[in-house]
Each structure stands twice: as structure tokens, then as C-alpha cells.
Design an enzyme around this catalytic site. Structure first.
Site, PDB file in Angstrom:
ATOM      1  N   SER A 114       0.835  -1.206   0.000  1.00 19.43           N
ATOM      2  CA  SER A 114       0.000   0.000   0.000  1.00 19.43           C
ATOM      3  C   SER A 114       0.873   1.261   0.000  1.00 19.43           C
ATOM      4  O   SER A 114       2.052   1.218   0.377  1.00 19.43           O
ATOM      5  CB  SER A 114      -0.942  -0.003   1.207  1.00 19.43           C
ATOM      6  OG  SER A 114      -0.202  -0.141   2.375  1.00 19.43           O
ATOM      7  N   ASN A 115       0.284   2.367  -0.408  1.00 22.82           N
ATOM      8  CA  ASN A 115       0.956   3.679  -0.503  1.00 22.82           C
ATOM      9  C   ASN A 115       2.181   3.641  -1.413  1.00 22.82           C
ATOM     10  O   ASN A 115       3.094   4.435  -1.264  1.00 22.82           O
ATOM     11  CB  ASN A 115       1.363   4.202   0.883  1.00 22.82           C
ATOM     12  CG  ASN A 115       0.171   4.372   1.782  1.00 22.82           C
ATOM     13  OD1 ASN A 115      -0.898   4.774   1.314  1.00 22.82           O
ATOM     14  ND2 ASN A 115       0.317   4.035   3.049  1.00 22.82           N
ATOM     15  N   ARG A 116       2.223   2.665  -2.295  1.00 20.75           N
ATOM     16  CA  ARG A 116       3.353   2.491  -3.234  1.00 20.75           C
ATOM     17  C   ARG A 116       4.678   2.244  -2.520  1.00 20.75           C
ATOM     18  O   ARG A 116       5.749   2.512  -3.045  1.00 20.75           O
ATOM     19  CB  ARG A 116       3.486   3.672  -4.193  1.00 20.75           C
ATOM     20  CG  ARG A 116       2.186   4.009  -4.868  1.00 20.75           C
ATOM     21  CD  ARG A 116       2.320   4.439  -6.302  1.00 20.75           C
ATOM     22  NE  ARG A 116       0.977   4.567  -6.882  1.00 20.75           N
ATOM     23  CZ  ARG A 116       0.497   3.763  -7.800  1.00 20.75           C
ATOM     24  NH1 ARG A 116       1.227   2.797  -8.284  1.00 20.75           N
ATOM     25  NH2 ARG A 116      -0.716   3.936  -8.275  1.00 20.75           N
ATOM     26  N   LEU A 117       4.595   1.776  -1.277  1.00 19.85           N
ATOM     27  CA  LEU A 117       5.832   1.454  -0.543  1.00 19.85           C
ATOM     28  C   LEU A 117       6.167  -0.012  -0.807  1.00 19.85           C
ATOM     29  O   LEU A 117       6.180  -0.854   0.090  1.00 19.85           O
ATOM     30  CB  LEU A 117       5.647   1.730   0.954  1.00 19.85           C
ATOM     31  CG  LEU A 117       5.335   3.200   1.274  1.00 19.85           C
ATOM     32  CD1 LEU A 117       5.140   3.412   2.765  1.00 19.85           C
ATOM     33  CD2 LEU A 117       6.459   4.102   0.757  1.00 19.85           C
ATOM     34  N   HIS A 118       6.400  -0.304  -2.071  1.00 15.81           N
ATOM     35  CA  HIS A 118       6.587  -1.695  -2.485  1.00 15.81           C
ATOM     36  C   HIS A 118       7.891  -2.260  -1.944  1.00 15.81           C
ATOM     37  O   HIS A 118       8.852  -1.527  -1.691  1.00 15.81           O
ATOM     38  CB  HIS A 118       6.572  -1.780  -4.010  1.00 15.81           C
ATOM     39  CG  HIS A 118       5.459  -1.015  -4.639  1.00 15.81           C
ATOM     40  ND1 HIS A 118       4.150  -1.204  -4.285  1.00 15.81           N
ATOM     41  CD2 HIS A 118       5.473  -0.026  -5.581  1.00 15.81           C
ATOM     42  CE1 HIS A 118       3.388  -0.391  -4.996  1.00 15.81           C
ATOM     43  NE2 HIS A 118       4.168   0.348  -5.771  1.00 15.81           N
TER      44      HIS A 118
END
Ligand code: FMN
Length: 217
Positions: free
Chosen positions: A194-198
Site C-alpha cells: 500500500s501507498n506504493r511502498l513496495h
């Protein structure tokens, strides 16, 4: 694919379903992690989880990519089969540097692999060739993969020629058809979060040892 996996594939129209994500334990090798993720992709019901992009480069450095099917993998590398006269094979023969890419959308995962290629043994190619259905074996003889068709009926005519030629007995393994093994020196596992915190876990081979680090997303 097991019967259960095939049913899940049918019920999800080949799109698969998200499964719980395993945690990466210390000391996991990239082959072990690949196996875990590949098994997850198979279990999820994704259609053709073994489909991967393979990128080659010609002598001028022009890259080109296409999809192929992964047929086996182990510590030695990742194997696919094709026509050795095809564009990809000619490029791989000229320049043995190669990149593979898997993307399993429903699992929010991608795996990037970089390495070098070598041909698999003739025995390995022949064994796999003979495991294919007869139509695909004859089709391999009929197709001059990547060459220009002289006219629309050429392929049909070649197929019926080889169907007659090999009407009886085993279809011989053509010398121009076989496998390539990609020996990896870098593998990145990408897990969407989530939140592009891959999460990006990279393995790089140094002095025959795999070194592991993480990257910013
Ligand atoms: C899902 C999928 C799987 C494919 N699997 C293979 C394969 O295993 N081997 C192969 O030679 N071509 C396979 N193809 C066809 C290739 O993408 C490509 O069209 C063909 O190999 C010719 O490529 P080239 O001209 O760059 O050599 C596949 C295509 C798709 C869409």
C-alpha cells in the site's frame, strides 16, 4: 497444475486470486524464493503463470522482447524451448546477455531476472520435444520461425508436407529446435504494497555467492 488449481483457474477466468504472502526467512536463496512465488502463482489460478517475457539484444544493441513459457528451473537456471533459427535465438547466439520478466497481477508481484544464456543439451531438448503433443512436434518442423512467409498458404502447405512425411512412427527431434537455459546473476522480487511502498528484494551473484539487499520502491 493440480485439478484444484485448474478449477480455481476456471472459476477465476484465469485471473487468479490473491493468496497470503509468505515472509522471507533469512538464508532463503533466490531459487527457493522463486519456487515459493511460482507455486503461489500456480495455486492462485492465474492462466499460464509460467508465461514470461524474454529480452534479447542484437549486435547493434537493439533490444527486443517476446513471451515464452518457462519449462523448468533449478539452481542451474531457467529453461524455455524454441526454434534455434528464430530471431530471438539468433540474437542470443550473437549476444548471450538476456533478461526475463514475470508479472502476476493479482498477486501484485513481478520478478526480474538478468543473466546469460546457453543451449541445453541435445538430449534435454529431444526429451522435451518428444513429450509434446504430436501436432506441436510436426508444427515445429513446419514453422521457419521468424522468417517471412512467401505466401499465405505456405505454412499450411508445409504442415501437410510434414504430416505426410511423419505419418508413421515417432516424429524425429529437429536439430534446429531446442532449449535455452538462462543462468541468472541478478534476480529482483517485487511485491506491491500500500501507498506504493513496495518491497524490492534483490539478489546479486558475487564470487558464486548470492548477496541480498533491498531497494527503494
Ligand atoms: C503466452 C505465450 C507463450 C509463448 N511461448 C513460446 C515459447 O515457449 N517458445 C516460442 O518459441 N515462442 C513462444 N511464444 C511466441 C513468441 O512470443 C514469439 O512470437 C516467437 O517465439 C517468435 O519470436 P522471435 O521472432 O522474436 O524469435 C509464445 C507467445 C505467447 C503469447
Amino acid at each position: 497444475m493440480t485439478l484444484f488449481e485448474k478449477m480455481r483457474c476456471l472459476l477465476t477466468f484465469g485471473q487468479g486470486v490473491a493468496l497470503p504472502l509468505p515472509e522471507l526467512s533469512a538464508g532463503t536463496t533466490p531459487t527457493q524464493l522463486f519456487e515459493q512465488w511460482f507455486n503461489d502463482a500456480q495455486k492462485s489460478g492465474i492462466l499460464l503463470p509460467e508465461a514470461m517475457s524474454v529480452s534479447s539484444c542484437n549486435a547493434d544493441g537493439q533490444p527486443s522482447s517476446r513471451m515464452v513459457l518457462l519449462k523448468s528451473y533449478d539452481e542451474k537456471g531457467f529453461v524455455f524451448f524454441t526454434n534455434y533459427g528464430s530471431r530471438k535465438s539468433q540474437e542470443l547466439a550473437e549476444n548471450n546477455k538476456v533478461a526475463l520478466l514475470f508479472h502476476w497481477n493479482v498477486l501484485q508481484r513481478q520478478i526480474r531476472i538478468e543473466g546469460t544464456v546457453e543451449k541445453v543439451s541435445i538430449e534435454e531438448s529431444a526429451d522435451y520435444f518428444h513429450s509434446r503433443d504430436r501436432g506441436s512436434q510436426v508444427g515445429a518442423w513446419a514453422s521457419k520461425q521468424s522468417q517471412k512467409l512467401k505466401h499465405d498458404d505456405e505454412l499450411k502447405e508445409r504442415m501437410s508436407h510434414y504430416q505426410k512425411k511423419f505419418a508413421q512412427g515417432e516424429v524425429p527431434h529437429p536439430e534446429f529446435w531446442g532449449g535455452w537455459r538462462i543462468k541468472p546473476h541478478a534476480i529482483e522480487f517485487w511485491q506491491g504494497r500500500s501507498n506504493r511502498l513496495h518491497d524490492r528484494i534483490c539478489f546479486e551473484k558475487e564470487n558464486e555467492q548470492w548477496i541480498q539487499h533491498k531497494l527503494h520502491p
